[in-house]
Design a protein around this motif. Structure first.
Motif, PDB file in Angstrom:
ATOM      1  N   VAL A 150       6.460   9.655   2.205  1.00 50.48           N
ATOM      2  CA  VAL A 150       5.864   8.342   1.973  1.00 50.48           C
ATOM      3  C   VAL A 150       5.394   8.250   0.525  1.00 50.48           C
ATOM      4  CG1 VAL A 150       3.949   6.770   2.561  1.00 50.48           C
ATOM      5  CG2 VAL A 150       5.189   7.989   4.373  1.00 50.48           C
ATOM      6  N   ILE A 151       5.695   7.117  -0.111  1.00 51.10           N
ATOM      7  CA  ILE A 151       5.196   6.839  -1.454  1.00 51.10           C
ATOM      8  C   ILE A 151       3.976   5.947  -1.330  1.00 51.10           C
ATOM      9  CG2 ILE A 151       5.734   5.879  -3.710  1.00 51.10           C
ATOM     10  CD1 ILE A 151       7.377   8.394  -2.909  1.00 51.10           C
ATOM     11  N   GLN A 152       2.823   6.432  -1.823  1.00 51.67           N
ATOM     12  CA  GLN A 152       1.596   5.658  -1.795  1.00 51.67           C
ATOM     13  C   GLN A 152       1.472   4.874  -3.090  1.00 51.67           C
ATOM     14  OE1 GLN A 152      -1.906   7.854  -0.720  1.00 51.67           O
ATOM     15  NE2 GLN A 152      -3.034   5.990  -0.241  1.00 51.67           N
ATOM     16  N   ILE A 153       1.464   3.553  -2.965  1.00 47.75           N
ATOM     17  CA  ILE A 153       1.514   2.686  -4.142  1.00 47.75           C
ATOM     18  C   ILE A 153       0.126   2.190  -4.515  1.00 47.75           C
ATOM     19  CG2 ILE A 153       2.466   0.512  -5.022  1.00 47.75           C
ATOM     20  CD1 ILE A 153       4.938   1.164  -3.229  1.00 47.75           C
ATOM     21  N   ALA A 154      -0.709   1.892  -3.538  1.00 47.39           N
ATOM     22  CA  ALA A 154      -2.070   1.434  -3.816  1.00 47.39           C
ATOM     23  C   ALA A 154      -2.997   1.875  -2.700  1.00 47.39           C
ATOM     24  CB  ALA A 154      -2.107  -0.089  -3.966  1.00 47.39           C
ATOM     25  N   ARG A 179      -1.111  -5.535   2.517  1.00 48.45           N
ATOM     26  CA  ARG A 179      -2.021  -6.626   2.870  1.00 48.45           C
ATOM     27  C   ARG A 179      -1.450  -7.953   2.358  1.00 48.45           C
ATOM     28  NH1 ARG A 179      -6.983  -6.036   4.742  1.00 48.45           N
ATOM     29  NH2 ARG A 179      -7.285  -3.932   3.889  1.00 48.45           N
ATOM     30  N   VAL A 180      -1.508  -8.977   3.203  1.00 51.53           N
ATOM     31  CA  VAL A 180      -0.973 -10.291   2.853  1.00 51.53           C
ATOM     32  C   VAL A 180      -1.826 -10.920   1.753  1.00 51.53           C
ATOM     33  CG1 VAL A 180      -0.460 -12.614   3.694  1.00 51.53           C
ATOM     34  CG2 VAL A 180      -0.039 -10.636   5.177  1.00 51.53           C
ATOM     35  N   THR A 181      -1.147 -11.351   0.670  1.00 55.05           N
ATOM     36  CA  THR A 181      -1.844 -12.004  -0.443  1.00 55.05           C
ATOM     37  C   THR A 181      -1.483 -13.479  -0.582  1.00 55.05           C
ATOM     38  OG1 THR A 181      -0.114 -11.332  -2.001  1.00 55.05           O
ATOM     39  CG2 THR A 181      -2.010  -9.855  -1.741  1.00 55.05           C
ATOM     40  N   ALA A 182      -0.338 -13.887  -0.022  1.00 54.72           N
ATOM     41  CA  ALA A 182       0.073 -15.296  -0.081  1.00 54.72           C
ATOM     42  C   ALA A 182       1.050 -15.559   1.054  1.00 54.72           C
ATOM     43  CB  ALA A 182       0.710 -15.624  -1.430  1.00 54.72           C
ATOM     44  N   ALA A 202       0.822  -1.208   0.000  1.00 58.88           N
ATOM     45  CA  ALA A 202       0.000   0.000   0.000  1.00 58.88           C
ATOM     46  C   ALA A 202       0.857   1.259   0.000  1.00 58.88           C
ATOM     47  CB  ALA A 202      -0.939   0.006   1.204  1.00 58.88           C
ATOM     48  N   ALA A 203       1.906   1.269   0.838  1.00 59.16           N
ATOM     49  CA  ALA A 203       2.726   2.469   0.990  1.00 59.16           C
ATOM     50  C   ALA A 203       4.129   2.072   1.409  1.00 59.16           C
ATOM     51  CB  ALA A 203       2.114   3.413   2.021  1.00 59.16           C
ATOM     52  N   CYS A 204       5.080   2.939   1.092  1.00 63.00           N
ATOM     53  CA  CYS A 204       6.486   2.708   1.431  1.00 63.00           C
ATOM     54  C   CYS A 204       7.085   4.007   1.952  1.00 63.00           C
ATOM     55  CB  CYS A 204       7.254   2.228   0.195  1.00 63.00           C
ATOM     56  SG  CYS A 204       9.026   1.957   0.470  1.00 63.00           S
ATOM     57  N   GLY A 205       7.710   3.944   3.114  1.00 58.63           N
ATOM     58  CA  GLY A 205       8.375   5.111   3.668  1.00 58.63           C
ATOM     59  C   GLY A 205       9.790   5.240   3.118  1.00 58.63           C
ATOM     60  N   GLU A 233       4.770  -2.841  -6.457  1.00 53.77           N
ATOM     61  CA  GLU A 233       3.352  -3.129  -6.245  1.00 53.77           C
ATOM     62  C   GLU A 233       3.146  -4.371  -5.385  1.00 53.77           C
ATOM     63  OE1 GLU A 233       1.250  -1.106 -10.117  1.00 53.77           O
ATOM     64  OE2 GLU A 233       2.283  -3.032 -10.427  1.00 53.77           O
ATOM     65  N   TYR A 234       4.088  -5.309  -5.447  1.00 55.65           N
ATOM     66  CA  TYR A 234       4.058  -6.506  -4.599  1.00 55.65           C
ATOM     67  C   TYR A 234       5.477  -6.775  -4.098  1.00 55.65           C
ATOM     68  CZ  TYR A 234      -0.614  -7.545  -6.378  1.00 55.65           C
ATOM     69  OH  TYR A 234      -1.938  -7.477  -6.674  1.00 55.65           O
ATOM     70  N   GLY A 235       5.566  -7.446  -2.961  1.00 55.17           N
ATOM     71  CA  GLY A 235       6.868  -7.816  -2.435  1.00 55.17           C
ATOM     72  C   GLY A 235       6.754  -9.006  -1.504  1.00 55.17           C
TER      73      GLY A 235
END
Length: 322
Positions: free
Chosen positions: A316-320, A66-69, A33-36, A94-96
């Motif tokens: 902060v970078i807002q990604i989603a 949010r956890v996706t897997a 969602a976001a990265c500082g 977008e995912y990590g």
């Protein structure tokens, strides 16, 4: 997926298309969602940070998402959980995928942006003042770079711990931010004699320093006997040299702190600290100061805000928008 990747220490990072990762056995995959952003990101871009990954890599040390897997050996987390992670890299994507041992669950009351701005800045200051300096109520705390990402959190936490906080920053605008965070006394690093002002206020018992250079030297000379100095970083670009005989004469102590290093030898120290910090946030005692929230397309501009010291608190970078 898109990621803000560095392929050369001589060229700027750029957004590129990458495969979406799959979690290993002990990892969580997040939709980020976001990265500082942190000063360490700038050092990684130059290849001078102590934990710079091998090229190419995705920048971004701390994220919320949010956890996706979930990897097949992970316990205690479920798909859909809201978490914050200090990954050390990989956050501007977008995912990590990140080691589950580095993840903490977030209360619903904490926003994605607050969570992305929270871990390193507040964690560094809390560990520095509580675990390393053992600061006591009533002591004089001098915070250099007091309007920056970590400095501002040191002002807040210092007040929560009962210290008298002396905030040093460059210019009225930044000092106003430090005052709003709870600073008792203000020093303008551009115009004031740091040593003289601190001495007039009773001297420093604890010095929190993410700046280095001439400011460290002035703070060093303003210390009371048995003061503790905590080098956090060297935003000035000048790593001070400490004279051991001066430490001896005034019975001073220097406590280095690299927050991320505790992940490798005493991770429970970080976990306990973050639990306390999240509790304080839930009680309304901490409120991350974020001066800029930018989209992923402006991650490079966010880095420049740090480099030019035009930000206060966190960027902060807002990604989603999850």
């Amino acid at each position: 997926m898109r990621a803000f990747r560095l392929t050369s220490h001589e060229s700027p990072p750029a957004i590129t298309d990458c495969p979406t990762p799959e979690p290993k056995s002990q990892e969580l995959c997040l939709q980020i969602a976001a990265c500082g952003l942190n000063f360490a990101d700038l050092l990684m871009m130059k290849g001078t940070y102590q934990d710079t990954p091998d090229l190419p890599f995705t920048l971004g040390l701390e994220v919320s998402g949010r956890v996706t897997a979930i990897g097949n050996e992970v316990t205690g987390f479920a798909v859909g959980d809201r978490v914050a992670v200090y990954g050390g890299q990989g956050g501007l994507a977008e995912y990590g995928c990140f080691d589950a041992s580095r993840a903490v669950k977030l209360p619903d009351s904490m926003s994605w942006v607050d969570a992305a701005a929270f871990q390193i800045a507040y964690g560094t200051s809390h560990l520095a003042l509580d675990h390393r300096a053992r600061m006591l109520p009533g002591e004089n705390l001098l915070v250099l770079g007091a309007a920056g990402g970590v400095g501002l959190t040191a002002v807040e936490i210092g007040k929560l711990m009962g210290a008298t906080v002396i905030a040093c920053a460059r210019g009225t605008d930044k000092l106003d931010v430090a005052k709003a965070a709870g600073a008792d006394h203000l020093i303008d690093a551009k115009t004031d004699d740091i040593r003289a002002v601190v001495k007039s206020l009773g001297g420093a018992d604890v010095v929190y320093d993410p700046v280095g250079g001439d400011q460290f030297e002035a703070a060093f000379r303003a210390c009371n006997p048995e003061a503790r100095l905590i080098p956090i970083g060297f935003a000035s670009g000048d790593v001070p040299q400490i004279k051991a005989n001066h430490l001896l004469v005034k019975n001073l102590s220097v406590h280095g702190l690299y927050w991320g290093g505790y992940l490798f030898f005493r991770p429970e120290v970080l976990t306990k600290s973050l639990e306390q910090l999240i509790a304080w946030h839930g009680e309304g005692k901490l409120k991350p100061h974020v001066s800029h929230v930018l989209p992923m397309e402006q991650a490079g501009e966010g880095m420049e805000l740090l480099r030019s010291r035009k930000s206060t608190g966190k960027v902060v970078i807002q990604i989603a928008d999850l």
